[in-house]
Design an enzyme around this catalytic site. Structure first.
Site, short mmCIF file in Angstrom:
data_model
loop_
_atom_site.label_atom_id
_atom_site.label_comp_id
_atom_site.label_asym_id
_atom_site.label_seq_id
_atom_site.Cartn_x
_atom_site.Cartn_y
_atom_site.Cartn_z
N GLY A 173 28.42 29.95 -4.37
CA GLY A 173 28.44 28.82 -5.31
C GLY A 173 29.84 28.36 -5.64
N VAL A 175 31.25 27.80 -8.52
CA VAL A 175 31.94 28.50 -9.61
C VAL A 175 31.77 30.01 -9.50
CG1 VAL A 175 31.98 26.62 -11.27
CG2 VAL A 175 29.96 28.07 -11.13
N CYS A 176 31.43 30.47 -8.31
CA CYS A 176 31.28 31.91 -8.09
C CYS A 176 32.48 32.42 -7.30
CB CYS A 176 29.99 32.21 -7.32
SG CYS A 176 29.61 33.96 -7.34
N ILE A 177 33.09 33.50 -7.78
CA ILE A 177 34.26 34.04 -7.08
C ILE A 177 34.02 35.48 -6.64
CG2 ILE A 177 36.00 32.49 -8.05
CD1 ILE A 177 36.52 34.56 -10.24
N THR A 178 32.73 35.83 -6.49
CA THR A 178 32.38 37.19 -6.04
C THR A 178 33.11 37.55 -4.76
OG1 THR A 178 30.19 37.02 -7.06
CG2 THR A 178 30.45 38.66 -5.31
#
EC number: 1.7.1.7
Length: 328
Positions: A173, A175-178
């Site tokens: 996603g 806004v996902c920084i996994t």
């Protein structure tokens, strides 16, 4: 093994058209069935606090769209189910896997929601399997969506535990920084991961994350998704719950990930970030445009309904979709 499959993402794929069999794209049927209910579009806004609140959920349900309420107002979930059922609308909520969620699920027997999504970042987990089994025991008629996962093994295990659908996507996603924080994820190859998982699935798959254009919806269906969860394209509308912020006279809405410090209220185990998106118009306008674009896609596929997209040919051209478009 995964390495035997081509690795690609949404921007690397173009679908190949077939002879059109309908007179107008308006004849194309974009509806899909998930469990016992049929919805106008194979799309669901992400169950995130900056995407939907109870009012947006109600608007979606009344409009015939699928929704999944987020799990960050825990005390409000039972009143929310009642609010929806009192209006003859479906109730679709999220749960986590902490111990107190087991008691919560047991409390739902009196007024069970139609859909429950078990929503954790790494869904291939004993804790998720145990929660699936608990929900199925307590609420046998509730449709259980479990995730998120990124491998065929995970899909099979969750299905075998009783999940009615699995959600595929680890960190693709906006806004996902996994992938940055942990080194793990499906970011950059989400569409190939979807294909890999769908080949193993016997039940519906929900593609979650990495959708940047409406054409990505058709591509997701081609590679095995029954439903597509979308965050950023649904963020920033007039109805969206995110704060409106003015910068140099322009209106922006905040959008943040479900494991960000903004959502958690504390800087620990952060795998999400906050961004500002230019404020958009009404949510319904985006839903209508998505429907029209999907109808066009079905007509290009030579089809009449969503399932016809599953059979089109495709070509892999790395990073090709913006070729010749200097504005990107």
């Amino acid at each position: 093994m995964l390495n035997e499959f081509p690795i690609f993402d949404y921007e690397d794929i173009q679908l190949i058209p077939n002879k059109c069999v309908i007179k107008s794209r308006a004849e194309a049927d974009t509806s899909v069935t998930l469990g016992n209910h049929t919805f106008k579009l194979p799309v669901v806004p992400a169950n995130m606090q900056t995407i939907l609140d109870e009012n947006v959920a109600e608007q979606l349900a009344k409009g015939g769209y699928f929704y999944i309420m987020h799990r960050f107002d825990e005390a409000g979930r039972i009143p929310f189910i009642k609010r929806m059922h009192d209006q003859g609308l479906i109730a679709s909520i999220s749960v986590g896997v902490k111990d107190y969620e087991y008691d919560f699920v047991s409390q739902l027997k009196a007024d069970a929601p139609e859909y429950i999504t078990i929503d954790i970042a790494h869904g291939h987990a004993d804790s998720v399997i145990s929660m699936i089994q608990h929900i199925k025991k307590e609420l046998p008629d509730t449709f259980v969506i479990a995730g998120n996962v990124g491998t065929p093994e995970a899909v099979r295990e969750l299905e075998n535990a009783g999940a009615d659908a699995t959600k595929v996507g680890i960190g693709p996603g906006k806004v996902c920084i996994t992938k940055v924080k942990t080194g793990f994820g499906t970011g950059g190859w989400q569409l190939a991961a979807l294909r890999w998982c769908a080949k193993a699935a016997r039940k519906p798959i929900i593609a979650d994350g990495g959708i940047r254009t409406h054409g990505d919806i058709a591509k997701s269906i081609r590679f095995g998704a029954s439903m597509i969860m979308i965050g950023s394209l649904f963020a920033g509308h007039i109805e969206s719950p995110g704060k409106t912020i003015e910068v140099d006279g322009e209106q922006f809405k905040e959008y943040y990930g479900s494991a960000s410090q903004y959502q958690k209220g504390a800087y620990k185990n952060v795998e999400g970030k906050r961004i500002l998106l230019p404020a958009k118009g009404h949510l319904q306008d985006t839903l209508t445009e998505m429907e029209q674009d999907l109808q066009s896609a079905i007509s290009y596929a030579g089809g009449r309904q969503v399932a016809d997209l599953k059979h089109v040919d495709y070509v892999i051209v790395k990073n090709s979709i913006w070729n010749g478009d200097a504005s990107h």
